[in-house]
Design an enzyme around this catalytic site. Structure first.
Site, PDB file in Angstrom:
ATOM      1  N   SER A   1      37.301   3.838 -35.504  1.00  0.00           N
ATOM      2  CA  SER A   1      36.812   3.165 -34.299  1.00  0.00           C
ATOM      3  C   SER A   1      35.651   2.252 -34.662  1.00  0.00           C
ATOM      4  CB  SER A   1      36.338   4.202 -33.282  1.00  0.00           C
ATOM      5  OG  SER A   1      35.634   3.594 -32.213  1.00  0.00           O
TER       6      SER A   1
ATOM      7  N   TYR B   1      31.587  11.082 -30.684  1.00  0.00           N
ATOM      8  CA  TYR B   1      32.789  10.343 -31.070  1.00  0.00           C
ATOM      9  C   TYR B   1      32.505   9.388 -32.224  1.00  0.00           C
ATOM     10  CZ  TYR B   1      36.807   7.186 -30.606  1.00  0.00           C
ATOM     11  OH  TYR B   1      37.926   6.419 -30.850  1.00  0.00           O
TER      12      TYR B   1
END
Length: 236
Positions: A139, A155
């Site tokens: 990501s 995350y």
């Protein structure tokens, strides 16, 4: 011809990646996810769109707590025999301010986003062929120097760890001629994104990112190894 495994295949980018991969009649794909219902839907859609396409097998499996030795590995040996491409796509996202993010939240996110790929690579390594490609789906949140979303500390940290693992394994697996890369994806309009950010519109659609991931999984290892590649049209 390629034997391919995709995790987190029941929705979002994983779902779309599988549909793109099985368009090629030379590919055999095993789609892994926890939801049997969503996997059945994936198989139904694939069959309706690609009657002359590749072979798709779906398997309900929990990559965090599932039994690899007695369950997953025998299944993969039966359906694939060997593995050419492993796409570690499954992900977990918690959107909370850091001071409200519990250790349990961190543990849950790291289990899915980092430790599950570790388990998969360790257990599946004997089935990987020379010249195979491990593609980790990271990501922009875990990409060094990128603008970060507030609330995604767990995350982003887990995806940063996955990126670092990518670089490390690319060096370790050179003698076996196994390539390892990581795509640091920007936001896509997926169920996970919409749940975490109900009032935001993502930069790309899931099927667009799925097409990109599928193409890179097949062709990216010809040009890259040990690379963390940003894939984003917006910031953050």
């Amino acid at each position: 011809m390629a034997n391919i495994i995709v995790t987190g295949a029941s929705s979002g980018i994983g779902f779309e990646t599988v549909l793109e991969l099985v368009k090629n009649p030379k590919h055999t794909v095993v789609a892994l996810a926890r939801s049997q219902e969503k996997l059945a839907k994936l198989l139904e859609i694939s069959n309706s769109l690609n009657q002359d396409g590749g072979k798709l097998w779906v398997a309900q499996f929990d990559i965090v707590y599932g039994e690899y030795t007695s369950s997953l590995i025998p299944y993969l040996k039966e359906k694939l025999g060997s593995i050419d491409i492993l796409i570690n796509n499954a992900g977990e996202l918690v959107n909370k301010p850091f001071l409200e993010t519990t250790l349990e939240d961190f543990s849950t996110v790291f289990q899915t986003n980092f430790l599950a790929p570790v388990q998969l690579i360790k257990h599946l390594f004997p089935l990987l062929t020379p010249g195979s490609h491990i593609l980790n789906i990271g990501s922009m949140g875990g990409y060094q120097g990128s603008v970060k979303f507030p609330g995604l500390s767990a995350y982003s940290a887990s995806k940063s760890a996955l990126a670092n693992l990518t670089e490390s394994l690319a060096e370790e697996f050179k003698e076996q001629n196994i390539k390892v890369n990581c795509l640091a994806l920007g936001s896509s309009q997926t169920e996970m994104f919409e749940k975490a950010f109900p009032n935001l519109e993502a930069g790309t659609l899931a099927f667009e990112m799925g097409q990109y991931v599928a193409d890179f999984a097949i062709n990216g290892s010809k040009y890259y190894n040990g690379k963390i590649l940003p894939v984003a049209s917006t910031t953050p």
